[in-house]
Each structure stands twice: as structure tokens, then as C-alpha cells.
Design a protein around this motif. Sequence first.
Motif, PDB file in Angstrom:
ATOM      1  N   ALA A 119      -9.026  16.324  -4.668  1.00 37.76           N
ATOM      2  CA  ALA A 119      -7.689  15.825  -4.352  1.00 37.76           C
ATOM      3  C   ALA A 119      -7.754  14.614  -3.431  1.00 37.76           C
ATOM      4  CB  ALA A 119      -6.857  16.935  -3.714  1.00 37.76           C
ATOM      5  N   LEU A 120      -8.673  14.644  -2.469  1.00 42.10           N
ATOM      6  CA  LEU A 120      -8.845  13.492  -1.583  1.00 42.10           C
ATOM      7  C   LEU A 120      -9.367  12.278  -2.357  1.00 42.10           C
ATOM      8  CD1 LEU A 120     -10.352  15.327   1.507  1.00 42.10           C
ATOM      9  CD2 LEU A 120      -8.156  14.143   1.436  1.00 42.10           C
ATOM     10  N   GLY A 121     -10.224  12.528  -3.346  1.00 40.27           N
ATOM     11  CA  GLY A 121     -10.689  11.438  -4.195  1.00 40.27           C
ATOM     12  C   GLY A 121      -9.553  10.831  -5.006  1.00 40.27           C
ATOM     13  N   CYS A 122      -8.652  11.674  -5.521  1.00 38.78           N
ATOM     14  CA  CYS A 122      -7.479  11.174  -6.246  1.00 38.78           C
ATOM     15  C   CYS A 122      -6.559  10.379  -5.319  1.00 38.78           C
ATOM     16  CB  CYS A 122      -6.712  12.339  -6.873  1.00 38.78           C
ATOM     17  SG  CYS A 122      -7.561  13.129  -8.252  1.00 38.78           S
ATOM     18  N   LEU A 123      -6.410  10.840  -4.084  1.00 42.62           N
ATOM     19  CA  LEU A 123      -5.582  10.104  -3.119  1.00 42.62           C
ATOM     20  C   LEU A 123      -6.178   8.728  -2.814  1.00 42.62           C
ATOM     21  CD1 LEU A 123      -4.642  13.012  -0.703  1.00 42.62           C
ATOM     22  CD2 LEU A 123      -3.000  11.502  -1.843  1.00 42.62           C
ATOM     23  N   THR A 124      -7.509   8.661  -2.764  1.00 45.82           N
ATOM     24  CA  THR A 124      -8.157   7.366  -2.551  1.00 45.82           C
ATOM     25  C   THR A 124      -7.812   6.399  -3.673  1.00 45.82           C
ATOM     26  OG1 THR A 124      -9.993   8.422  -1.373  1.00 45.82           O
ATOM     27  CG2 THR A 124     -10.371   6.204  -2.230  1.00 45.82           C
ATOM     28  N   MET A 125      -7.896   6.873  -4.913  1.00 48.33           N
ATOM     29  CA  MET A 125      -7.548   6.012  -6.045  1.00 48.33           C
ATOM     30  C   MET A 125      -6.066   5.655  -6.021  1.00 48.33           C
ATOM     31  SD  MET A 125     -10.410   5.574  -7.498  1.00 48.33           S
ATOM     32  CE  MET A 125      -9.661   4.575  -8.767  1.00 48.33           C
ATOM     33  N   LEU A 126      -5.225   6.586  -5.590  1.00 48.02           N
ATOM     34  CA  LEU A 126      -3.784   6.342  -5.574  1.00 48.02           C
ATOM     35  C   LEU A 126      -3.406   5.278  -4.554  1.00 48.02           C
ATOM     36  CD1 LEU A 126      -1.044   7.244  -6.756  1.00 48.02           C
ATOM     37  CD2 LEU A 126      -0.922   8.959  -4.940  1.00 48.02           C
ATOM     38  N   VAL A 127      -3.986   5.342  -3.350  1.00 47.48           N
ATOM     39  CA  VAL A 127      -3.625   4.358  -2.324  1.00 47.48           C
ATOM     40  C   VAL A 127      -4.161   2.969  -2.679  1.00 47.48           C
ATOM     41  CG1 VAL A 127      -3.507   6.091  -0.503  1.00 47.48           C
ATOM     42  CG2 VAL A 127      -5.653   4.882  -0.888  1.00 47.48           C
ATOM     43  N   VAL A 128      -5.301   2.903  -3.370  1.00 43.42           N
ATOM     44  CA  VAL A 128      -5.814   1.606  -3.797  1.00 43.42           C
ATOM     45  C   VAL A 128      -4.918   1.006  -4.876  1.00 43.42           C
ATOM     46  CG1 VAL A 128      -7.748   0.442  -4.922  1.00 43.42           C
ATOM     47  CG2 VAL A 128      -8.187   2.151  -3.181  1.00 43.42           C
ATOM     48  N   THR A 129      -4.455   1.864  -5.784  1.00 36.41           N
ATOM     49  CA  THR A 129      -3.575   1.389  -6.857  1.00 36.41           C
ATOM     50  C   THR A 129      -2.239   0.930  -6.296  1.00 36.41           C
ATOM     51  OG1 THR A 129      -4.645   2.974  -8.351  1.00 36.41           O
ATOM     52  CG2 THR A 129      -2.589   1.973  -9.094  1.00 36.41           C
ATOM     53  N   ALA A 130      -1.696   1.675  -5.326  1.00 34.98           N
ATOM     54  CA  ALA A 130      -0.415   1.323  -4.702  1.00 34.98           C
ATOM     55  C   ALA A 130      -0.673   0.766  -3.309  1.00 34.98           C
ATOM     56  CB  ALA A 130       0.495   2.544  -4.648  1.00 34.98           C
ATOM     57  N   ALA A 131      -1.470  -0.306  -3.233  1.00 35.49           N
ATOM     58  CA  ALA A 131      -1.922  -0.829  -1.941  1.00 35.49           C
ATOM     59  C   ALA A 131      -0.803  -1.429  -1.105  1.00 35.49           C
ATOM     60  CB  ALA A 131      -3.010  -1.878  -2.172  1.00 35.49           C
ATOM     61  N   ASP A 132       0.343  -1.715  -1.709  1.00 38.94           N
ATOM     62  CA  ASP A 132       1.459  -2.314  -0.968  1.00 38.94           C
ATOM     63  C   ASP A 132       2.344  -1.276  -0.273  1.00 38.94           C
ATOM     64  OD1 ASP A 132       0.665  -4.831  -1.763  1.00 38.94           O
ATOM     65  OD2 ASP A 132       1.898  -4.807  -3.576  1.00 38.94           O
ATOM     66  N   ASP A 133       2.109   0.001  -0.538  1.00 39.97           N
ATOM     67  CA  ASP A 133       2.921   1.066   0.056  1.00 39.97           C
ATOM     68  C   ASP A 133       2.378   1.376   1.457  1.00 39.97           C
ATOM     69  OD1 ASP A 133       4.381   3.318   0.721  1.00 39.97           O
ATOM     70  OD2 ASP A 133       4.336   4.145  -1.303  1.00 39.97           O
ATOM     71  N   VAL A 134       2.881   0.656   2.457  1.00 39.96           N
ATOM     72  CA  VAL A 134       2.380   0.801   3.819  1.00 39.96           C
ATOM     73  C   VAL A 134       2.634   2.203   4.362  1.00 39.96           C
ATOM     74  CG1 VAL A 134       2.566  -0.079   6.180  1.00 39.96           C
ATOM     75  CG2 VAL A 134       2.689  -1.655   4.251  1.00 39.96           C
ATOM     76  N   GLY A 135       3.782   2.766   4.038  1.00 37.91           N
ATOM     77  CA  GLY A 135       4.113   4.101   4.532  1.00 37.91           C
ATOM     78  C   GLY A 135       3.111   5.146   4.080  1.00 37.91           C
ATOM     79  N   MET A 136       2.735   5.115   2.815  1.00 37.93           N
ATOM     80  CA  MET A 136       1.768   6.078   2.303  1.00 37.93           C
ATOM     81  C   MET A 136       0.391   5.844   2.914  1.00 37.93           C
ATOM     82  SD  MET A 136       0.778   7.048  -1.625  1.00 37.93           S
ATOM     83  CE  MET A 136       0.077   5.442  -1.970  1.00 37.93           C
ATOM     84  N   LEU A 137       0.007   4.582   3.102  1.00 41.70           N
ATOM     85  CA  LEU A 137      -1.282   4.283   3.718  1.00 41.70           C
ATOM     86  C   LEU A 137      -1.356   4.831   5.143  1.00 41.70           C
ATOM     87  CD1 LEU A 137      -1.778   0.578   2.544  1.00 41.70           C
ATOM     88  CD2 LEU A 137      -3.105   2.556   1.807  1.00 41.70           C
ATOM     89  N   GLU A 138      -0.305   4.655   5.913  1.00 42.46           N
ATOM     90  CA  GLU A 138      -0.303   5.146   7.290  1.00 42.46           C
ATOM     91  C   GLU A 138      -0.304   6.668   7.336  1.00 42.46           C
ATOM     92  OE1 GLU A 138       3.090   3.266   8.963  1.00 42.46           O
ATOM     93  OE2 GLU A 138       2.010   1.409   9.489  1.00 42.46           O
TER      94      GLU A 138
END
Length: 383
Positions: free
Chosen positions: A68-87
Motif C-alpha cells: 500500500a505504501l508503494g502504491c501511495l508512492t506511485m500515486l503522489v508522483v502521478t499527482a505531484a501538484d496535489d500539495v495537500g496530499m503530499l504534506e
Amino acid sequence: RQDAASFDELADALTSKKVKDRSIPLKALHALLCRQVATEELANWTVTLSSALWSCVKKADAACKSMALGCLTMLVVTAADDVGMLEECRDKCREMLKPSALGSGSKAAIAAAAATLLSVCSVLLRDPIEVSADGGVIRAALATLGAKANDTTAAVPVAIMGRSFCLLAASLPAKTICQDAGPPLDCLVPLLESEDTGVRSAAAECVATLYDAHYRMHPPAAPADDSLEAISMPVRPQADTVFDSHYDAVVEIVSDWMSDSCKRRAKEDRRITRKLMRDILAVVEGRGIEETKITVGHVELRQTGWLDHARLAGWRSALGPGLFTHLAENPAVKGMVGVWNTADKTVVELGSETEKRRAAARRKERRQAEDARHAGMEEFDDM
């Protein structure tokens, strides 16, 4: 539309109580995100998928937590402009990497996956202060797991966490890295002697990244002349620094690996180790590595120094098979890795006329090489 339908089904599978084995939808989601770039369909599902994945991290078994953490890594890279999710992901990963949460076995694997996600989020947010703080978090976790590097269950997590630290260090100014280089060197230098190829390579890359930063802060004196002997002459770091205190040990260990001929290790492992260690020794001795061009998928990269190599190694560890897609189509990753050119390569379909012609040409070349070999053997027999 097909992607939207897939996201809908996978989100339901991850949150449904009827699904006992969540590894299957997690693998499917990871494969989908590896070939996915930012689209409107994905933007509509980002919040839902993030919530479902964090639910798996909280409630699922250890293997599914890492996935799941690996999927989250791919998700945040794909949606790199979503600052809220990154934080949000960065803050949660910091909690997961506290000393009280670390352990051996499955806990080490989860910590390594959390370190990868933390490093990616920190780099994408582009805040030097936070990047430095996250580097300290990963460094402390690496020091804890480094003591267990000879444990087979800790070998891979240590390698993954080492590359995460390398990715962060490659994104920091040289002055920031050199200010607190003692603790990471203290835990990384012993890992250079690890029997595990992944652990050894990751530790060597981290050590080289730190020494490269030191030499950028304190450039060595120019050679006396342009002769090959003068240019290849090694230099030492500044006296009375942590780099100087570890210098002799690092050079000795790396030199030993360069001449490694142990038959119980695979030939491919020895070849990769020798090539990497030659570059590591050149960086540690202040000579640096030459500018090179490499091709990753359909993308050409120009590596002007060690930092470019370290940065690419960190992204390769974080993205895995998704590296090819993101290097070619994700502006955030392209800007950080330093894509020089996107090669125009034609994809040849299996069974097409072009593929048949190429296969026939390869068969002809093999026949010619075989005929030449037999002709040479007959000539030798006549002698």
C-alpha cells in the motif's frame, strides 16, 4: 473511461470487508499507476484512493502495508501538484519512522517503504528546510536498521532506505549535507562490507554522495599539469573532518571490492560491483566521474557528475517499473532527473512486416558469424 472503471473497482476492493486478501487489488493498482500519468480521471479518484490505501496501511497485514505504501508512492508522483496530499503523506511517514516504531522483520520492510514515500514527498514539495529535516529522520532510521544489516530480513529494507536517503541528499545543497555528515557516515561505512549486493551498492552510493558534497564545498587543488598521472592522482578531504577520518577505511573497502573474485558470488554480481566501485572510488578520491549519456526507455539522460547518478538511482528505487513512463511523460520527474532528450523510437508490433524483416536480418547475421567461425576452425586444422 476504462481507467475510471478500474479505479472504481480497485477502491471498492480495498475498502470492502468481504475481501480477505488485499494483495491482489494492491498489485493491480500498482501496475495501473506505473503506466499512468496525471489525467482528469485520476484526479477525480486521488482522494478516494489515498484514503483507501492509508486504511490498508493501518489495518492490513505487514505485506499489504508495504504494498500500500508503494502504491501511495506511485500515486503522489502521478499527482505531484496535489500539495495537500503530499504534506499528509509526509507527516504520516514521519510518525512511522520514529525509533519506537522501528523493528526487525516485517517492521523493517514497512519502514523502508515509508522512507521511500517520505523521500519522494519531501523532494516533490521542494522545501530545503523540510528536506533536511526528512533526511535526518531517514538517517536515524537507517542507523537503527544498519546494525541489523547482516540479518537477511533487514538486508533489503536497508538497501531501500539507503537509496531513499541518497535521493534526499542529492536534492540538498552541498553545505546542508556537509553540516551533519557524521552520523550517516558512521552507519553507512560498515555497510560497505555487507555480503548482500543491494545493501553494499546502496551504502556505497550514499557514501559517494556525501563525499561528492564535501568536494563541492571544498574543491581539491588543480593538478600540476595535464598529464594522465597528475589528473588521476587521488586527493584527501580536508584534515580534521569526518570525511578525512573515514577516508582510509572507505578507500580500502572499496578497493577490495574492485578486485573481488570470490567464486561463490554470481559473475553478474561481481561485474556490477566492480563497475560501481570504480566510480565510487573516483568520487571518494576527489577525481569525479566523466560525463555520460544513458538511455532509459525512450529517454536520453545526460549525467554530468555523481549527483545525477545518485538522483537517478533514488528515483529508480522509488518508482521501479514506473520509471520509464514518468521519465517520458511526467514533468515533475523529468525536471528533477534532468531529461536531456526524448528519443523518437518507433514501437514495432509483434508479427508486423518490420518485425519479420528484423528477425530475418538477425538470422542472417547469426549464419554469417557461424560460417566465419567454422571457416576459421578449418583453416586452423589445415595448419
